[in-house]
Write a protein that holds these residues in place. Structure first.
Motif, PDB file in Angstrom:
ATOM      1  N   GLY A 375     -31.710 -15.095  -9.084  1.00 46.46           N
ATOM      2  CA  GLY A 375     -32.197 -15.575  -7.801  1.00 46.46           C
ATOM      3  C   GLY A 375     -33.169 -14.612  -7.156  1.00 46.46           C
ATOM      4  O   GLY A 375     -33.921 -14.980  -6.262  1.00 46.46           O
ATOM      5  N   LEU A 376     -33.127 -13.353  -7.576  1.00 43.20           N
ATOM      6  CA  LEU A 376     -34.063 -12.370  -7.027  1.00 43.20           C
ATOM      7  C   LEU A 376     -35.311 -12.259  -7.894  1.00 43.20           C
ATOM      8  O   LEU A 376     -36.146 -11.406  -7.662  1.00 43.20           O
ATOM      9  CB  LEU A 376     -33.395 -11.000  -6.941  1.00 43.20           C
ATOM     10  CG  LEU A 376     -32.328 -10.891  -5.866  1.00 43.20           C
ATOM     11  CD1 LEU A 376     -31.562  -9.608  -6.021  1.00 43.20           C
ATOM     12  CD2 LEU A 376     -32.968 -10.964  -4.497  1.00 43.20           C
TER      13      LEU A 376
ATOM     14  N   ARG B  61     -31.091 -25.911  -5.712  1.00 43.41           N
ATOM     15  CA  ARG B  61     -31.380 -25.065  -6.868  1.00 43.41           C
ATOM     16  C   ARG B  61     -32.635 -25.512  -7.601  1.00 43.41           C
ATOM     17  O   ARG B  61     -33.146 -24.776  -8.437  1.00 43.41           O
ATOM     18  CB  ARG B  61     -30.179 -25.050  -7.830  1.00 43.41           C
ATOM     19  CG  ARG B  61     -28.983 -24.300  -7.249  1.00 43.41           C
ATOM     20  CD  ARG B  61     -27.720 -24.586  -8.041  1.00 43.41           C
ATOM     21  NE  ARG B  61     -27.772 -23.979  -9.358  1.00 43.41           N
ATOM     22  CZ  ARG B  61     -27.249 -22.797  -9.652  1.00 43.41           C
ATOM     23  NH1 ARG B  61     -26.622 -22.119  -8.714  1.00 43.41           N
ATOM     24  NH2 ARG B  61     -27.349 -22.297 -10.859  1.00 43.41           N
ATOM     25  N   ASN B  64     -35.930 -23.326  -6.405  1.00 40.85           N
ATOM     26  CA  ASN B  64     -36.374 -22.074  -7.028  1.00 40.85           C
ATOM     27  C   ASN B  64     -36.113 -22.094  -8.531  1.00 40.85           C
ATOM     28  O   ASN B  64     -36.050 -21.066  -9.173  1.00 40.85           O
ATOM     29  CB  ASN B  64     -35.715 -20.855  -6.374  1.00 40.85           C
ATOM     30  CG  ASN B  64     -34.238 -20.790  -6.619  1.00 40.85           C
ATOM     31  OD1 ASN B  64     -33.629 -21.767  -7.041  1.00 40.85           O
ATOM     32  ND2 ASN B  64     -33.643 -19.645  -6.361  1.00 40.85           N
ATOM     33  N   MET B  66     -33.535 -22.598 -10.253  1.00 40.27           N
ATOM     34  CA  MET B  66     -32.308 -21.993 -10.770  1.00 40.27           C
ATOM     35  C   MET B  66     -31.641 -22.916 -11.781  1.00 40.27           C
ATOM     36  O   MET B  66     -30.834 -22.482 -12.596  1.00 40.27           O
ATOM     37  CB  MET B  66     -31.327 -21.689  -9.636  1.00 40.27           C
ATOM     38  CG  MET B  66     -31.565 -20.357  -8.954  1.00 40.27           C
ATOM     39  SD  MET B  66     -31.412 -18.937 -10.049  1.00 40.27           S
ATOM     40  CE  MET B  66     -29.653 -18.668  -9.968  1.00 40.27           C
ATOM     41  N   VAL B  94     -39.630 -16.852 -13.022  1.00 43.16           N
ATOM     42  CA  VAL B  94     -39.165 -15.542 -12.556  1.00 43.16           C
ATOM     43  C   VAL B  94     -39.957 -15.106 -11.322  1.00 43.16           C
ATOM     44  O   VAL B  94     -39.387 -14.623 -10.342  1.00 43.16           O
ATOM     45  CB  VAL B  94     -39.283 -14.524 -13.710  1.00 43.16           C
ATOM     46  CG1 VAL B  94     -39.050 -13.130 -13.204  1.00 43.16           C
ATOM     47  CG2 VAL B  94     -38.287 -14.860 -14.795  1.00 43.16           C
ATOM     48  N   ARG B  97     -38.977 -17.205  -8.238  1.00 44.96           N
ATOM     49  CA  ARG B  97     -37.719 -16.869  -7.571  1.00 44.96           C
ATOM     50  C   ARG B  97     -37.870 -15.650  -6.671  1.00 44.96           C
ATOM     51  O   ARG B  97     -37.059 -15.458  -5.765  1.00 44.96           O
ATOM     52  CB  ARG B  97     -36.619 -16.630  -8.608  1.00 44.96           C
ATOM     53  CG  ARG B  97     -36.201 -17.919  -9.281  1.00 44.96           C
ATOM     54  CD  ARG B  97     -35.064 -17.728 -10.231  1.00 44.96           C
ATOM     55  NE  ARG B  97     -35.053 -18.799 -11.202  1.00 44.96           N
ATOM     56  CZ  ARG B  97     -34.988 -18.639 -12.508  1.00 44.96           C
ATOM     57  NH1 ARG B  97     -34.903 -17.417 -13.013  1.00 44.96           N
ATOM     58  NH2 ARG B  97     -34.993 -19.672 -13.314  1.00 44.96           N
ATOM     59  N   ALA B  98     -38.876 -14.833  -6.949  1.00 44.51           N
ATOM     60  CA  ALA B  98     -39.121 -13.723  -6.029  1.00 44.51           C
ATOM     61  C   ALA B  98     -39.683 -14.267  -4.719  1.00 44.51           C
ATOM     62  O   ALA B  98     -39.450 -13.713  -3.650  1.00 44.51           O
ATOM     63  CB  ALA B  98     -40.087 -12.726  -6.652  1.00 44.51           C
ATOM     64  N   VAL B 100     -39.131 -17.433  -3.604  1.00 46.33           N
ATOM     65  CA  VAL B 100     -38.134 -18.311  -2.999  1.00 46.33           C
ATOM     66  C   VAL B 100     -36.771 -17.656  -3.212  1.00 46.33           C
ATOM     67  O   VAL B 100     -36.143 -17.816  -4.242  1.00 46.33           O
ATOM     68  CB  VAL B 100     -38.168 -19.712  -3.643  1.00 46.33           C
ATOM     69  CG1 VAL B 100     -37.191 -20.629  -2.951  1.00 46.33           C
ATOM     70  CG2 VAL B 100     -39.562 -20.278  -3.596  1.00 46.33           C
ATOM     71  N   GLY B 101     -36.348 -16.875  -2.247  1.00 42.22           N
ATOM     72  CA  GLY B 101     -35.102 -16.118  -2.402  1.00 42.22           C
ATOM     73  C   GLY B 101     -33.895 -17.015  -2.243  1.00 42.22           C
ATOM     74  O   GLY B 101     -33.988 -18.125  -1.732  1.00 42.22           O
ATOM     75  N   MET B 102     -32.747 -16.505  -2.726  1.00 37.94           N
ATOM     76  CA  MET B 102     -31.555 -17.347  -2.663  1.00 37.94           C
ATOM     77  C   MET B 102     -30.333 -16.529  -2.278  1.00 37.94           C
ATOM     78  O   MET B 102     -30.144 -15.412  -2.735  1.00 37.94           O
ATOM     79  CB  MET B 102     -31.329 -18.011  -4.017  1.00 37.94           C
ATOM     80  CG  MET B 102     -30.240 -19.054  -3.976  1.00 37.94           C
ATOM     81  SD  MET B 102     -30.423 -20.217  -5.315  1.00 37.94           S
ATOM     82  CE  MET B 102     -29.278 -21.477  -4.835  1.00 37.94           C
ATOM     83  N   ARG B 174     -30.772  -8.272   0.448  1.00 36.10           N
ATOM     84  CA  ARG B 174     -31.261  -8.162  -0.916  1.00 36.10           C
ATOM     85  C   ARG B 174     -32.320  -9.231  -1.184  1.00 36.10           C
ATOM     86  O   ARG B 174     -33.334  -8.969  -1.835  1.00 36.10           O
ATOM     87  CB  ARG B 174     -30.067  -8.347  -1.858  1.00 36.10           C
ATOM     88  CG  ARG B 174     -30.291  -7.952  -3.262  1.00 36.10           C
ATOM     89  CD  ARG B 174     -28.992  -8.032  -4.005  1.00 36.10           C
ATOM     90  NE  ARG B 174     -28.524  -9.422  -4.143  1.00 36.10           N
ATOM     91  CZ  ARG B 174     -27.370  -9.760  -4.692  1.00 36.10           C
ATOM     92  NH1 ARG B 174     -26.557  -8.822  -5.132  1.00 36.10           N
ATOM     93  NH2 ARG B 174     -27.027 -11.017  -4.792  1.00 36.10           N
ATOM     94  N   ALA B 175     -32.064 -10.431  -0.667  1.00 38.69           N
ATOM     95  CA  ALA B 175     -33.030 -11.511  -0.866  1.00 38.69           C
ATOM     96  C   ALA B 175     -34.290 -11.263  -0.050  1.00 38.69           C
ATOM     97  O   ALA B 175     -35.406 -11.513  -0.511  1.00 38.69           O
ATOM     98  CB  ALA B 175     -32.395 -12.848  -0.485  1.00 38.69           C
ATOM     99  N   THR B 178     -37.328  -8.757  -1.370  1.00 40.78           N
ATOM    100  CA  THR B 178     -38.416  -9.101  -2.289  1.00 40.78           C
ATOM    101  C   THR B 178     -39.553  -9.805  -1.561  1.00 40.78           C
ATOM    102  O   THR B 178     -40.478 -10.298  -2.200  1.00 40.78           O
ATOM    103  CB  THR B 178     -37.919 -10.039  -3.412  1.00 40.78           C
ATOM    104  OG1 THR B 178     -37.344 -11.190  -2.816  1.00 40.78           O
ATOM    105  CG2 THR B 178     -36.909  -9.367  -4.303  1.00 40.78           C
TER     106      THR B 178
END
Lengths: 487, 265
Positions: A375-376, B61, B64, B66, B94, B97-98, B100-102, B174-175, B178
């Motif tokens: 997710g990151l 999901r 992004n 997922m 990849v 997803r940076a 679009v954080g989750m 953390r999200a 980025t």
């Protein structure tokens, strides 16, 4: 009465007790099982347990104690002169037992009636030849003293066996009666049975622990004997391994053997850890379910191959290959047995140990951590490297240490792959040997268990045991210390 | 349901951040999402509500990608982020997803220190040119997640040692670290107690000033409290989508009304 019959009778009483107990319980509840405290089978089992367990316990103890008591009684009949003639008390007693057994055999075969056996006298009969006829060979002529002792021995044995039969059977009957009398609808048979099961489980684990203790103790005593004959510092710090069975000039230094063990193990781990770990990562993280379902068993087949087969592989394939393509061209040696050969083959053997355990451990890392990393915007390998491996590391270290203790204890691959020459050398293409191989070497063939050359095997064994125990304890500690860090 | 009037319903901008058109999702043979159209507006909190198994998390999901990590999942239709199709083969999931954080349902800090947890994304994407810049990113992110004051003295301690609410804020930090444009939150408060929930909700409202936030929630009160737009999913279909106040006070579809009054769910 023979032992088998006692056992059968006790067991039959037990079965009878089961049926009776069950019936009585049902009767006490007027045939309605809902009134009973426990299920009817528990009442039956309870009676069975009380019938069988005490009886068999006494039987077992009796079987151990009776010979000791009889031996002591009979020994006192032997005079000192007889002992001096034979050399030692033990040898006389061996004769006594032989004669006693011989007489029993003779009666069984019909060569003697039991009365004849009782009245047999050395003055009138050649006991040795009579017993020889029924197949019991004696070392020398039977003296009257030995014959007397043997008769006494037989007598005591007969009385002992009779008493044992009576006591055991009475005990079984008493147990049956007691438990039967107690059987009533309110009696908590279920709890008693539960307790009996608990006892069995405790006994089982106790046996496992006691066995370990027993092994260690036996090694300790022999090692102690060895150190009385050979100085400990020469053993632990000696750099020469040269046992000679003829003279006292044996050099029994541990270091060359320990060096060989460590060298081979390190090479084996250098092979097994990367390959096993990468295989585990592929299996756990990347492989599709279909690939996994056939590749994982295939890898685990490696663990099922007997080590002697690996040894053959080392001897006829890997050894010559390494010699012809590496050692000889590089000028490092001409031996096909080498540390390298044994190390590589042992490493192959260890791959499934590392991969299988690591695979399970990687799979145990929660999916939420993977999701968090993906997710990151992390790639799969970044996720593996930075999140999954750190989370799984304690378990993986544990797996590696377990593989290491396997490597240290391995024998057959070393015998066939690395040779039997004890040597302190850095060249991996040189033949060397390990502790385990030398233990086998020192104990095979004609060995005199009072010489340091044979006893050294126990000191070597104990050293190995301590090393692998240390590794296992460390592995357990690491696994336990860091487990469930993610949860 | 008085608290639904507690938040002002202004939508600051009308810039479309994400536009989804005709999205279908299949898990093997299961048709999990059926022909969904949604517009996510920038600097807005959009809530997805609906009964369990209605596909709201699945749809989240998709935003992004997922779902790519699930072998059997297949996505059809178009999802545009800033006018660019995120399912275009040119797009690297990849990298997406940076952007679009989750944040997940259960707090999932990595078994690393608090600092390393927050620095994880910036390190992977090379966002900091030196240690000082990284320190700054970590501090800024923790401040945005309202965790700095509690965590500044224990940055080197494991993130798993924090309380549940703190862990979830750490995951938000953390999200945020980025530098995403959109924040997806999959029931971020379902594992938390009411106090921690209130803190997170407050935080979500603050995050709205920088990011567009999409939140999946089981709690209608929560949707009413934090969101400006609400989408109601039922059995894989988007039943109704509009202003939160409108959905909760004057739903146009009878199913929406049944759900918010508690008759289905």
């Amino acid at each position: 009465m023979p032992l088998l019959w006692i056992l059968v009778i006790v067991l039959c009483l037990g079965v009878a007790g089961y049926v009776l107990g069950r019936q009585r319980a049902m009767a006490s509840a007027g045939g309605d099982r809902r009134i009973l405290h426990s299920l009817p089978s528990y009442y039956g089992a309870n009676v069975s347990i009380f019938t069988i367990v005490p009886a068999l316990l006494v039987l077992t103890i009796w079987l151990f104690v009776q010979p000791v008591v009889i031996e002591r009684q009979v020994t006192s009949m032997i005079t000192d002169t007889a002992i001096e003639d034979a050399g030692s008390r033990g040898l006389v007693m061996t004769d006594v037992r032989r004669v006693a057994e011989g007489l029993e055999v003779a009666i069984e075969q019909g060569a003697l009636t039991s009365e004849e056996a009782q009245n047999i006298r050395t003055e009138f009969t050649n006991v040795r030849s009579r017993l020889g006829e029924v197949g019991v060979a004696l070392g020398g002529e039977v003296t009257p003293e030995v014959l007397d002792a043997a008769q006494r021995y037989r007598e005591l044995n007969r009385i002992g066996n009779q008493m044992m039969t009576i006591v055991v059977l009475i005990l079984a009957a008493l147990g049956l009666g007691y438990a039967y009398a107690r059987t009533h609808q309110e009696f908590r048979a279920r709890n008693t049975v539960e307790y009996a099961i608990l006892t069995i489980l405790v006994l089982a684990s106790t046996i496992a622990i006691l066995t370990t203790v027993g092994i260690v103790l036996s090694m300790l005593f022999e090692t102690f004997n060895f150190f009385q004959l050979y100085p400990a510092q020469d053993f632990f710090f000696g750099t020469e391994w040269a046992p000679t069975f003829e003279s006292d000039a044996s050099e029994l230094g541990l270091l060359p053997l320990l060096w060989g063990t460590m060298y081979v193990s390190v090479i084996a781990l250098l092979v097994a850890v990367p390959i096993g770990l990468f295989a585990a990562i592929y299996m756990a993280e990347y492989a599709s379910a279909r690939v996994r379902s056939f590749a994982k068993p295939l890898i685990e087949i490696l663990a099922g191959i007997p080590t002697i087969v690996y040894g053959l592989f080392a001897l006829i394939t890997v050894g010559p290959l390494l010699r012809d393509y590496f050692a000889e061209p590089l000028g490092l040696g001409t031996s096909s047995s080498s540390v390298m050969t044994a190390g590589i083959v042992m490493g192959i053997m260890l791959i499934p140990f590392v991969s299988s355990l690591s695979d399970d451990i990687i799979n145990a890392v929660p999916q939420s951590l993977r999701d968090g990393s993906f997710g990151l915007g992390a790639t799969h390998s970044e996720t593996v490297k930075q999140v999954i491996l750190p989370a799984a590391l304690p378990g993986i270290v544990g797996a590696i240490l377990l593989a290491a203790s396997r490597a240290i204890g391995e024998t057959m691959i070393v015998v066939l792959g690395a040779g039997a020459a004890a040597r302190l050398d850095l060249n991996p293409f040189e033949a060397m040997t390990t502790v385990t191989v030398k233990i086998v070497g020192q104990l095979t063939g004609d060995t005199d268990f009072s010489s340091p050359e044979a006893l050294v095997a126990f000191a070597l064994g104990l050293t190995l045991f301590v090393i692998t125990l240390g590794l296992n304890v460390m592995a357990l500690y690491i696994v336990r210390r860091y487990r469930e860090q993610y949860e | 349901m008085n608290d639904m009037r507690a938040v002002e319903r202004d939508v600051d901008t009308n810039d479309l951040k994400i536009t989804a058109r005709g999205v279908d999702v299949f898990y093997g043979d299961t048709h999990a999402i059926k022909d969904v159209d949604v517009d996510i507006v920038d600097n807005t909190v959009t809530a997805f509500i609906g009964p369990s198994g209605c596909g709201k998390s699945t749809f989240l999901r998709c935003l992004n990608r997922m779902n790519d990590t699930i072998d059997v999942a297949r996505v059809e239709g178009s999802i545009m982020l800033d006018g660019e199709d995120i399912y275009d083969p040119k797009v690297d999931p990849v990298q997406l997803r940076a952007k679009v954080g989750m944040v997940f349902q259960k707090p999932n800090p990595f078994p690393k220190s608090i600092y390393d947890n927050v620095a994880y994304g910036p390190r992977i994407h090379g966002l900091a040119k030196d240690k000082a810049a990284l320190d700054e990113i970590v501090e800024k992110s923790l401040r945005r997640a309202a965790l700095w004051d509690e965590a500044k003295d224990r940055l080197d301690q494991p993130g798993t040692g924090l309380s549940g609410g703190q862990q979830q804020r750490l995951c938000i930090a953390r999200a945020v670290a980025t530098n995403p444009e959109v924040l997806l939150m999959d029931e971020p408060c379902s594992a938390l107690d009411p106090i921690a929930t209130a803190q997170i909700e407050e935080l979500i409202d603050e995050l709205r000033s920088r990011y567009s936030v999409v939140i999946v929630t089981h709690s209608m009160q929560q949707a009413a409290r934090v969101s400006q737009k609400t989408a109601f999913f039922h059995l894989g279909e988007l039943v109704e989508f509009g202003e939160t106040g409108h959905i909760f006070t004057n739903p146009s579809d009878p199913r929406t009304e049944s759900y918010i009054t508690g008759r289905i769910g």
